[in-house]
Design a protein around this motif. Structure first.
Motif, short mmCIF file in Angstrom:
data_model
loop_
_atom_site.label_atom_id
_atom_site.label_comp_id
_atom_site.label_asym_id
_atom_site.label_seq_id
_atom_site.Cartn_x
_atom_site.Cartn_y
_atom_site.Cartn_z
N CYS A 52 0.85 -1.18 0.00
CA CYS A 52 0.00 0.00 0.00
C CYS A 52 0.89 1.24 0.00
O CYS A 52 2.06 1.18 0.38
CB CYS A 52 -0.93 0.00 1.22
SG CYS A 52 -2.21 1.27 1.11
N LEU A 94 1.82 -5.87 5.92
CA LEU A 94 1.73 -4.77 4.97
C LEU A 94 3.08 -4.10 4.78
O LEU A 94 3.80 -3.84 5.74
CB LEU A 94 0.71 -3.73 5.47
CG LEU A 94 0.43 -2.59 4.49
CD1 LEU A 94 -0.56 -3.04 3.43
CD2 LEU A 94 -0.13 -1.38 5.23
N TYR A 120 -5.42 1.73 11.57
CA TYR A 120 -6.40 0.65 11.77
C TYR A 120 -6.25 -0.45 10.73
O TYR A 120 -7.07 -1.36 10.66
CB TYR A 120 -7.83 1.22 11.70
CG TYR A 120 -8.07 2.05 10.46
CD1 TYR A 120 -8.32 1.45 9.23
CD2 TYR A 120 -8.02 3.44 10.53
CE1 TYR A 120 -8.53 2.22 8.09
CE2 TYR A 120 -8.23 4.22 9.39
CZ TYR A 120 -8.49 3.59 8.19
OH TYR A 120 -8.69 4.35 7.06
N CYS A 121 -5.22 -0.40 9.91
CA CYS A 121 -5.06 -1.37 8.83
C CYS A 121 -5.01 -2.80 9.37
O CYS A 121 -4.33 -3.08 10.35
CB CYS A 121 -3.79 -1.08 8.04
SG CYS A 121 -3.63 -2.15 6.58
N GLY A 156 -4.29 -4.06 0.11
CA GLY A 156 -3.51 -2.86 -0.19
C GLY A 156 -4.29 -1.89 -1.05
O GLY A 156 -5.52 -1.96 -1.12
N TRP A 214 0.03 3.81 1.74
CA TRP A 214 -0.42 4.52 2.92
C TRP A 214 -0.11 3.66 4.14
O TRP A 214 0.42 2.56 3.98
CB TRP A 214 -1.92 4.82 2.81
CG TRP A 214 -2.37 6.00 3.61
CD1 TRP A 214 -3.19 5.99 4.69
CD2 TRP A 214 -2.04 7.37 3.38
NE1 TRP A 214 -3.39 7.26 5.16
CE2 TRP A 214 -2.69 8.13 4.38
CE3 TRP A 214 -1.24 8.03 2.45
CZ2 TRP A 214 -2.56 9.51 4.46
CZ3 TRP A 214 -1.13 9.40 2.53
CH2 TRP A 214 -1.78 10.12 3.51
N ARG A 215 -0.45 4.13 5.34
CA ARG A 215 -0.16 3.37 6.54
C ARG A 215 -1.19 3.72 7.61
O ARG A 215 -0.87 4.34 8.62
CB ARG A 215 1.26 3.69 7.02
CG ARG A 215 1.79 2.68 8.00
CD ARG A 215 3.24 2.95 8.34
NE ARG A 215 3.43 4.26 8.97
CZ ARG A 215 4.61 4.74 9.33
NH1 ARG A 215 5.69 4.03 9.14
NH2 ARG A 215 4.71 5.93 9.87
N CYS A 216 -2.42 3.32 7.37
CA CYS A 216 -3.50 3.63 8.31
C CYS A 216 -3.29 2.89 9.64
O CYS A 216 -2.89 1.72 9.63
CB CYS A 216 -4.85 3.21 7.72
SG CYS A 216 -5.17 3.95 6.10
N VAL A 267 -4.34 -5.45 7.16
CA VAL A 267 -3.60 -6.28 6.21
C VAL A 267 -2.35 -6.84 6.91
O VAL A 267 -1.54 -6.08 7.46
CB VAL A 267 -3.19 -5.46 4.97
CG1 VAL A 267 -2.31 -6.31 4.04
CG2 VAL A 267 -4.43 -4.98 4.22
S1 SF4 Z 1 -4.54 -1.24 2.85
FE1 SF4 Z 1 -4.31 -0.59 4.99
S2 SF4 Z 1 -2.84 1.09 4.94
FE2 SF4 Z 1 -3.61 0.82 2.85
S3 SF4 Z 1 -5.36 2.24 2.66
FE3 SF4 Z 1 -6.20 0.25 3.28
S4 SF4 Z 1 -6.28 0.36 5.50
FE4 SF4 Z 1 -4.90 1.99 4.85
#
Ligand code: SF4
Length: 134
Positions: free
Chosen positions: A43, A55, A49-50, A106, A45-47, A52
């Motif tokens: 991905c 990741l 709450y992810c 992702g 990004w690095r949310c 995955v």
């Molecule tokens: S895969 Fe994870 S880090 Fe990427 S946008 Fe979705 S929630 Fe956010």
């Protein structure tokens, strides 16, 4: 023996395919055909709450169009023309395809061939819809 598919039982590997996986979506109220382009768990990004697993920062790998086409044809044909719902014990009120969701492990738009991939998915879905109505 097939595993049960329900709003509380989501297993992306339930069919053992690379790109395509079925889920019963509570929000959609029926079957959602998932397509995962980010098979490498990447991905941009690095949310916080992810969910995955493993990741990493990056982009989706090159798409195997032939395999995507084969998997999507196979799953849609199974759902539309076979005993998919019975085998996976899908609740009677959820036995309808609600969407094909580009989702997965992702950011799907990181796929370089994203527009072509969407066109391929639309092409396969249209073909399967036509066949199922014959
Ligand atoms: S895969 Fe994870 S880090 Fe990427 S946008 Fe979705 S929630 Fe956010």
């Amino acid at each position: 023996m097939a595993s049960k598919l329900s709003v509380t039982s989501h297993r992306a590997d339930i069919l053992g395919l690379r790109y395509v996986y079925p889920v019963i979506s509570r929000r959609a109220g029926g079957l959602s055909i998932g397509v995962n382009f980010n098979t490498n768990n990447t991905c941009n990004w690095r949310c916080v709450y992810c969910q995955v697993q493993n990741l990493t920062v990056g982009v989706a790998p090159a798409l195997d169009f032939a395999l995507l086409e084969q998997e999507l044809h196979s799953v849609l044909a199974d759902v539309l023309q076979s005993d998919f719902y019975d085998r996976f014990e899908v609740a009677p009120d959820k036995r309808v395809i609600k969407d094909i969701a580009i989702a997965g492990n992702g950011e799907p738009t990181s796929l370089a061939e994203f527009p072509d991939a969407i066109a391929k998915i639309a092409e396969v879905a249209t073909q399967q819809k036509r066949v199922s109505r014959q």
